[in-house]
Design an enzyme around this catalytic site. Structure first.
Site: not given
Length: 365
Positions: A125, A128, A120, A131, A223
């Site tokens: 990102q 990801d 993370r 997500s 997180y």
């Protein structure tokens, strides 16, 4: 180098790891793409669209002849046994549940990458997938709950009287939770939410929901991390009254690679009004509710508990588009002059690499 996208073989998986839009990008990067016939049918990506994007559509599973294999679910043991040494695989892959497959990968000298283990960090990102798929889950969870709730979500003022809005409680304000909040608000519900991270309060309020501030120690960071059983017990005590007052509860608390924390007990469900609904997004990892069964609906008195399984698969079009973009972005970190050459000194690739050169790089339970 040849990238293979087989049709998903796991039950009820309707997503595909490569859509025509990302085929074009892979071809532009110097790779050839081979897609199994019908692989994208549930995502409304026809074979003709793959061909138009530059892919070769094959009647057989292209796994055995591919240098890179991309999939949503992990490959089957049979598929893995036919991989060439040095093949790169990209999928969801859990060391806690896919141990036998991981050992086959190691024996076949396969380099496997798992989105479940993606670090993370900012650089990762765009890749990801947890997500991107959580976004789908959060949205869909509210629709699932609304369909099962025997009441309206929005307020109505009619000649026969006023219908009050439904009350929705979202536990966990990560990507899935925030999308659930936003969706419930769009449908006109009154929404409360809780997260152990105090910083999540600002995001919750920005969506028009009330953030519950409980008399508990909060966490910093982006997180949530594992909590002690003593903390969880006190949390359940404080959340209980809010659960009882809700028409819909959506639980989203999950920690990759670990059992989900129990947030809602049987006694808490029994305090809810008849006809209330709980949707547990963590059912596949043990459940945030003690009564959740993955893939099943369970009645506790007159309260319905829906332990959802693979919710993103129920929206395969956008779930596939998002996931395939994650696959593409992870592959971009490995492509050098048209060749896929993973640099395991890269923190992103090292963090999500499960097997390489005959070695298992992640500890198995």
């Amino acid at each position: 180098m040849k990238v293979g996208a087989p049709a998903e073989s796991r039950p009820a998986e309707r997503r595909v790891a490569c859509v025509p839009e990302t085929v074009s990008s892979l071809v532009d990067a110097g790779l050839t793409v081979h897609v199994q016939e019908g692989a994208g049918r549930h995502a409304h990506a026809p074979d003709a669209a793959y061909r138009a994007a530059g892919a070769t559509v094959t009647p057989e599973d292209p796994t055995a002849e591919s240098d890179v294999v991309v999939s949503v679910q992990p490959l089957t043991a049979d598929q893995a046994s036919r991989l060439k040494p040095g093949t790169v695989t990209i999928s969801f892959l859990q060391p806690a549940t896919d141990q036998d497959l991981i050992r086959v990968y190691a024996e076949r000298r396969v380099t496997s990458f798992s989105f479940d283990l993606l670090p993370r960090v900012t650089r990762a990102q765009s890749a990801d997938a947890l997500s991107s798929q959580a976004l789908v889950s959060g949205y869909r969870a509210v629709l699932v709950a609304a369909e099962r709730l025997p009441r309206f979500l929005p307020m109505f003022t009619t000649a026969a009287g006023t219908v009050p809005p439904a009350k929705v409680l979202v536990l966990g304000a990560g990507v899935a939770g925030l999308q659930a909040i936003a969706t419930a608000r769009r449908l006109g519900a009154v929404v409360e939410a809780y997260d152990v991270r105090k910083a999540a309060g600002e995001e919750v309020r920005s969506l028009g929901a009330k953030f519950l501030e409980l008399d508990l120690e909060t966490q910093s960071g982006v997180y949530a991390s594992v909590q002690s059983e003593e903390f969880l017990e006190r949390q359940r005590e404080l959340i209980g009254a809010h659960v009882a007052a809700s028409d819909i509860v959506i639980t989203t608390a999950a920690i990759p690679g670990r059992k989900a924390p129990v947030l809602v007990t049987t006694d808490m469900l029994k305090a809810m009004a008849p006809g209330s609904v709980l949707v547990d997004l963590a059912a596949e990892s043990g459940g945030n509710c003690t009564n959740s069964v993955a893939g099943e609906e369970t009645w506790v008195g007159e309260v319905l508990v829906h332990g959802v399984r693979n919710l993103p698969s129920s929206m395969p079009v956008h779930a596939s588009r998002l996931y395939s973009r994650n696959v593409l972005n992870l592959l971009k970190l490995m492509i050098v002059d048209g060749v896929v050459m993973p640099d395991l000194d890269d923190e992103v690739l090292a963090g999500c690499c499960v097997t390489h050169d005959g070695q298992i790089r992640k500890e198995l339970p």
